[in-house]
Each structure stands twice: as structure tokens, then as C-alpha cells.
Design a protein around this motif. Structure first.
Motif, PDB file in Angstrom:
ATOM      1  N   PRO A  59       0.814  -1.216   0.000  1.00  0.00           N
ATOM      2  CA  PRO A  59       0.000   0.000   0.000  1.00  0.00           C
ATOM      3  C   PRO A  59       0.846   1.265   0.000  1.00  0.00           C
ATOM      4  O   PRO A  59       1.974   1.284   0.477  1.00  0.00           O
ATOM      5  N   LYS A  60       0.281   2.316  -0.571  1.00  0.00           N
ATOM      6  CA  LYS A  60       0.908   3.622  -0.500  1.00  0.00           C
ATOM      7  C   LYS A  60       1.062   4.010   0.987  1.00  0.00           C
ATOM      8  O   LYS A  60       0.202   3.666   1.780  1.00  0.00           O
ATOM      9  N   PRO A  61       2.146   4.668   1.355  1.00  0.00           N
ATOM     10  CA  PRO A  61       3.063   5.468   0.536  1.00  0.00           C
ATOM     11  C   PRO A  61       4.155   4.692  -0.178  1.00  0.00           C
ATOM     12  O   PRO A  61       5.026   5.322  -0.787  1.00  0.00           O
ATOM     13  N   ALA A  62       4.158   3.362  -0.130  1.00  0.00           N
ATOM     14  CA  ALA A  62       5.103   2.605  -0.953  1.00  0.00           C
ATOM     15  C   ALA A  62       4.822   2.937  -2.420  1.00  0.00           C
ATOM     16  O   ALA A  62       3.665   3.048  -2.826  1.00  0.00           O
ATOM     17  N   PRO A  63       5.846   3.070  -3.238  1.00  0.00           N
ATOM     18  CA  PRO A  63       5.657   3.490  -4.623  1.00  0.00           C
ATOM     19  C   PRO A  63       5.309   2.367  -5.592  1.00  0.00           C
ATOM     20  O   PRO A  63       5.087   2.603  -6.781  1.00  0.00           O
ATOM     21  N   ASP A  64       5.229   1.131  -5.084  1.00  0.00           N
ATOM     22  CA  ASP A  64       5.142  -0.049  -5.950  1.00  0.00           C
ATOM     23  C   ASP A  64       3.996  -0.014  -6.950  1.00  0.00           C
ATOM     24  O   ASP A  64       4.153  -0.420  -8.105  1.00  0.00           O
ATOM     25  N   VAL A  65       2.823   0.456  -6.533  1.00  0.00           N
ATOM     26  CA  VAL A  65       1.669   0.424  -7.431  1.00  0.00           C
ATOM     27  C   VAL A  65       1.871   1.356  -8.618  1.00  0.00           C
ATOM     28  O   VAL A  65       1.455   1.043  -9.750  1.00  0.00           O
ATOM     29  N   TYR A  66       2.532   2.489  -8.410  1.00  0.00           N
ATOM     30  CA  TYR A  66       2.794   3.411  -9.509  1.00  0.00           C
ATOM     31  C   TYR A  66       3.914   2.911 -10.414  1.00  0.00           C
ATOM     32  O   TYR A  66       3.856   3.056 -11.638  1.00  0.00           O
TER      33      TYR A  66
END
Length: 231
Positions: free
Chosen positions: A152-159
């Protein structure tokens, strides 16, 4: 750290990534209020009037951690799935589009810039929201769930995943966000972030961040960027 070069005449905009809640779909308040209600049931101080302040932009896994940390209670392994069902039930009756979203999407579509969605919501929730509000044609098979990824955000993985699936570099992306949590994820991904925020509300002092107050400003921004990059 990424700056605003993707908006300049020397930059090259190749992908727009939208957050979902608070940017496309006005479900942020609903979900935050449901989260606050569950938090109060667990014994956490979570006034309804501060629900958005406390839970905006947070994935359910992070909300669960927050409640458990503050109350000392174990909410159980099935808490997230129960909350997803509660969110869906609440949205059946109270879901609305963000003001100006349809006009913005039509204008962006005419500019032929690829779009994707990267959200802390589950794919199931996003499917329901987009179908109910007739947005599915814009994002068919182009949605990415940080919740489902377990990052989940704030991790940048999804972007980063959205850019990778499109085959573009982070520096060629613009992200449209409404929460500090999501904006942090975009900046951490090395992307330019446009933050949709009501006038007068505080804004983080981060590089690679541009603030707008209405979705019509985003349409103008993208159109102007495309025009100067064609010259």
C-alpha cells in the motif's frame, strides 16, 4: 528526485496515472467514516468529523495496524475482507463522481495520452465504483491495486507497476492524487505528482509536486503540456 521536467517543452509525457478515491470517485469520505466507526467500536478515539483527517489515503492493512496499535486489540485475519464488504455496501447508496471528472476524462481522452489507475482500494472495489459511475470504458484492464499487491501507498510499488505495464519510465509519468499518502508514493516512484486539494488546506513542501484546486485545471495542464511538447 523527480522534478516538473515532464511538464516542460523538453519533457515527454507518456502516461497519466490516476488515484481513484477523491480524484475520480467521491468515496473517500464514505470509506473514512466507515473506518472511523469501526475504530470507535474497537475503542479508539475517532470522531466522525475527523474521519477523513485520520484515515484519508490509507490502505485497509494500514488502518488495521493503526487501530490495533492504538487499542491493543487484535481485529482478526478476516477484518480487511469484512471491511471491503462494508465499503461496497456503503458505496451502493452514496457513491458520487468527483466534480468535473467526466469532462476531464473526455478532454484527456481526446489528447490520446494513455491512462491507468493506481489505488489503495482493491480491484473489486474499483470495478464496482467504475461500473456504477460509468467510468469502466476509460480504465478497462488498466487498474492497479496497491491493496491487492500487498504494497500500500506510501510505498511506490503500485505506480511503478503501472508505468512498467505501460512500458514507460517513471520520469515520463504524471500522477493525479488527493492525499499526502498517495502523493508521497508518486514522489517516491520518481514521478511528477499533481495534488488535487481544496484552497486553504496545507500542502506538503516536496519537490515534484504541483497543486490544483479543481479537475478542470488538470485538463488544462495536460493539454498545455501536450501542445508545448509538439512544438
Amino acid at each position: 528526485m523527480q522534478t516538473s521536467s515532464v511538464l516542460s517543452s523538453e519533457g515527454k509525457l507518456k502516461l497519466i496515472i490516476f488515484d481513484c478515491d477523491g480524484v475520480l470517485v467521491d468515496s473517500e469520505t464514505i470509506c473514512c467514516q466507515v473506518s472511523a466507526e469501526e475504530a470507535r467500536l474497537a475503542g479508539m478515539e475517532a470522531p466522525e468529523e475527523k474521519a477523513v483527517e485520520q484515515f484519508s489515503g490509507m490502505a485497509l492493512s494500514l488502518i488495521q495496524q493503526k487501530i490495533e496499535k492504538q487499542t491493543g486489540k487484535n481485529l482478526g485475519h478476516d477484518w480487511i475482507s469484512k471491511m471491503q464488504k462494508r465499503f461496497i455496501e456503503a458505496m451502493e447508496d452514496h457513491l458520487e463522481p468527483v466534480d468535473g471528472v467526466y469532462d476531464m476524462l473526455k478532454r484527456v481522452e481526446k489528447l490520446s495520452v494513455p491512462v491507468r489507475v493506481g489505488s489503495n482500494s482493491s480491484a473489486l472495489e474499483m470495478d464496482l465504483k467504475f461500473k456504477k459511475l460509468n467510468m469502466t470504458p476509460y480504465f478497462q484492464d488498466r487498474i492497479h491495486s496497491a491493496q491487492d499487491m500487498g504494497k500500500p501507498k506510501p510505498a511506490p510499488d503500485v505506480y511503478i507497476k503501472a508505468a512498467s505495464d505501460e512500458g514507460v519510465k517513471p520520469e515520463n509519468c504524471i500522477v493525479l492524487e488527493d492525499s499526502d499518502t498517495g502523493a508521497r508514493a508518486a514522489v517516491n516512484a520518481g514521478m511528477m505528482c499533481v495534488l488535487l486539494r481544496a484552497p486553504g488546506l496545507p500542502v506538503p513542501d516536496w519537490p515534484g509536486l504541483k497543486v490544483i484546486h479543481h479537475l478542470s485545471e488538470f485538463s488544462d495542464l495536460i493539454e498545455n503540456t501536450i501542445n508545448i511538447q509538439k512544438e
